[in-house]
Motif scaffolding. Sequence first.
Motif, short mmCIF file in Angstrom:
data_model
loop_
_atom_site.label_atom_id
_atom_site.label_comp_id
_atom_site.label_asym_id
_atom_site.label_seq_id
_atom_site.Cartn_x
_atom_site.Cartn_y
_atom_site.Cartn_z
N PRO A 263 -12.05 6.15 7.38
CA PRO A 263 -10.67 6.30 8.05
C PRO A 263 -9.79 5.31 7.46
O PRO A 263 -8.53 5.64 7.16
CB PRO A 263 -10.91 6.20 9.44
N HIS A 264 -10.14 3.81 7.18
CA HIS A 264 -9.45 2.89 6.75
C HIS A 264 -8.82 3.22 5.53
O HIS A 264 -7.80 2.78 4.94
CB HIS A 264 -9.90 1.53 6.74
N GLU A 265 -9.78 3.71 4.49
CA GLU A 265 -9.41 4.28 3.20
C GLU A 265 -8.26 5.28 3.34
O GLU A 265 -7.38 5.36 2.44
CB GLU A 265 -10.55 4.58 2.52
N LEU A 266 -8.56 6.12 4.18
CA LEU A 266 -7.70 7.46 4.20
C LEU A 266 -6.25 6.98 4.71
O LEU A 266 -5.26 7.43 4.24
CB LEU A 266 -8.30 8.49 5.12
N ARG A 267 -6.16 6.13 5.66
CA ARG A 267 -4.98 5.41 6.09
C ARG A 267 -4.20 4.72 4.99
O ARG A 267 -3.01 5.05 4.73
CB ARG A 267 -5.28 4.64 7.32
N ALA A 268 -5.01 4.05 4.33
CA ALA A 268 -4.47 2.97 3.22
C ALA A 268 -3.88 4.04 2.22
O ALA A 268 -2.87 3.90 1.54
CB ALA A 268 -5.45 2.47 2.54
N ARG A 269 -4.53 5.21 1.76
CA ARG A 269 -4.00 5.89 0.66
C ARG A 269 -2.73 6.73 1.30
O ARG A 269 -1.95 7.25 0.61
CB ARG A 269 -5.07 7.28 0.61
N THR A 270 -2.75 7.07 2.58
CA THR A 270 -1.64 7.96 3.25
C THR A 270 -0.30 6.91 3.12
O THR A 270 0.85 7.18 2.96
CB THR A 270 -1.93 8.11 4.72
N HIS A 271 -0.62 5.65 3.66
CA HIS A 271 0.45 4.54 3.28
C HIS A 271 1.01 4.38 2.10
O HIS A 271 2.31 4.62 1.68
CB HIS A 271 -0.15 3.09 3.88
N GLN A 272 0.11 4.42 1.01
CA GLN A 272 0.52 4.20 -0.32
C GLN A 272 1.30 5.59 -0.72
O GLN A 272 2.08 5.47 -1.36
CB GLN A 272 -0.80 4.11 -1.24
N ALA A 273 0.77 6.80 -0.55
CA ALA A 273 1.49 7.98 -0.86
C ALA A 273 2.84 8.11 -0.21
O ALA A 273 4.00 8.45 -0.84
CB ALA A 273 0.70 9.44 -0.64
N ALA A 274 3.02 7.54 1.24
CA ALA A 274 4.36 7.83 1.75
C ALA A 274 5.29 6.79 1.39
O ALA A 274 6.30 7.05 0.76
CB ALA A 274 3.98 7.31 3.43
N ASP A 275 4.68 5.45 0.96
CA ASP A 275 5.40 4.46 0.24
C ASP A 275 6.04 4.96 -1.00
O ASP A 275 7.24 4.75 -1.27
CB ASP A 275 4.89 3.28 0.25
N THR A 276 5.21 5.61 -1.83
CA THR A 276 5.58 6.31 -3.18
C THR A 276 6.89 7.18 -3.05
O THR A 276 7.55 7.08 -3.88
CB THR A 276 4.54 6.69 -3.91
N LEU A 277 6.66 8.24 -2.34
CA LEU A 277 7.71 9.07 -1.88
C LEU A 277 9.04 8.52 -1.53
O LEU A 277 10.03 8.71 -1.77
CB LEU A 277 7.14 10.33 -1.03
N ILE A 278 8.94 7.73 -0.32
CA ILE A 278 10.03 6.97 0.17
C ILE A 278 10.77 6.35 -1.05
O ILE A 278 12.04 6.22 -0.81
CB ILE A 278 9.79 6.07 1.43
N GLN A 279 10.14 5.66 -1.72
CA GLN A 279 10.84 5.03 -2.64
C GLN A 279 11.41 5.80 -3.62
O GLN A 279 12.64 5.30 -4.38
CB GLN A 279 9.61 4.35 -3.75
#
Length: 462
Positions: free
Chosen positions: A143-159
Motif C-alpha cells: 500500500p505505501h508503494e501504491l500511494r507513493a506511485r499515485t502521489h508521483q503520478a498526480a504531481d506529474t499531471l498537476i505540473q
Amino acid sequence: MTSPHQPGATPPPGCPAHAVPPPEAPQTPAQPDPHAPLKLYGPDFAADPHRFYRHLRQYGALAPVEIAPDVTAMLVTDYRAALDLLHDDSTWSKDSRAWMQTVPADSPIMPMIGWRPNVFFSDGAAHARYREVITDSFRLVEPHELRARTHQAADTLIQRFGKDGRVDLIADYARLIPLLMFNGLFGMPDSYSERLIAAIAGMLEGNSPEEAAAANEEFTTCIMELVGAKKAARGPDLTSWFMDHPNELSDEELVHQIILTMGAGNEPLANLIGNALARMLSDDRYYNTLSGGALTAHDAINEVLWHDPPLTNYSAHFPLRDVFFHGTWLRAGQLVMVSYAAANSQFGTTTLDRPGSGGGSHLAWAAGPHACPVKRHALLIATTAIERLTAWLSDIELAVDHSELVWRNGAFHRALAALPARFTPITPDQAGATPWHNRDSSPSSSTRSEQISTERRPASAS
C-alpha cells in the motif's frame, strides 16, 4: 434478436403467463413502444439512466433491455435478486460461448461479453486458478508503494496544467492517473498511454462494430507487445509475477488475464475518480471539505459507488438450465446482466441517505465469487488521487454548471465526456511547497494503510 421474455412473448412450456410483463406496461418517453426492450445506449440513457431504471422496475426484478442494436438481455434491477444471482454459481455460468452463437459476430458489444480464457468468463476450478494469479500478484504491491506511485503520478499531471488555472479533469487527470499507475505496475512504457486510452474507450462505447473490433485488436496488440518484452527481461511488475505464478498460465491465458486486469483497472477507475470529483465540486456539502469540512474524498467515492458506479450494468451471466428466477422464466443460455446502479438505488440514491449503512453493501464491485479481486487497490488509488489534487488546488471549482456536464454513451459505464474546472494558478517558483518539488509520500490521513503480504501463498480459492 428477440428476447423470449419481452412483453407479449410466449413463455417457455410450463411458464405461468404472469411471468411475462403485460403489453400495457407503462411507457417511457425515450422508448415509446412498450413491446420492445428498453434501449440502454444513446444520449437519452447517458443523460439520465435512473429514469430508465425507474421504468424498468415496473416489470419486476428483471426487465428486457437492448444493450446494442439487435442484442437483447434481461437486466436485474432488484437488489435482492442481484445478490442471489451473484452468489449462486450452481445455477449460473459466466461462459458466454453458447450465447455468442445467437448474436452477430461483429456486434459492437462483443469485446465486452465475448468469451476469453480469463477470470471473468470462467467457472469453477478454472476461475479459481485465474483469480489466484491476480490476487497473489497484487498482494506483492504494498500500500505505501501504491500511494507513493499515485502521489508521483498526480504531481506529474498537476505540473502540466497547474500554471493554466483551467483543466479538463477527465482528459487531463482522471483518465491519465490509472494509465500511469497501471502502466507502471505492469511494466508497460508510458508511450503506450494514448493507444490504451483510445482502445479501452472504443471497447466500452462500441459506437460501431468496426470501431469495437479495431479497439479490441489494438488493445490486444499492446498487451502482446508487453508480454514479448517481459519474456525477454523480467522485472518487479505484475506482468512478470503473472508469468512466474505457480499456476503456470499459458501464453494465451497470460495475455487475457492482463487484458482483463488492465481494462478493468483503467477505464472504471478513471470514471470513479471523475464522477467523485464532479460530485465534490458541485455539492455544497463538500464545498468546505477543501478547507477542512466534514465530508471527504472517501465520502464522495462512496456516494458514487452507490449512485453512479463507474460500471453501471455488467456481470454477464447465463442460466445453466431453464429457471424461474424472481418472477421471470429464463431460458438456459440466455444473457442476464446485473444493473449495479439500479439495484443500489432501489431504496435511495446515496450512502449518506442510509443511516447505519456504513457504505459497505453497494454492488459496484459486484459480489460473490466474481467480486472485484483488487478493490482495495482501486480505492486507495482513487482516494489518494482526489486528495492530492484538492490539496494542491484547494480552491478548484467547476467551470460550468453541473447540469451542463455531458455523459458518454454506452450501456455498461457511467462516464463523463469532460469535467471543466478552474482554480488559482500555481507555479514552481511560488512560496511554499508545490508539486514541482514536493515528493512527500506519507500516508494520507483519510486513507487507512492495508497490510498486504509479499510472500507467495499456496494456491487456494479466492
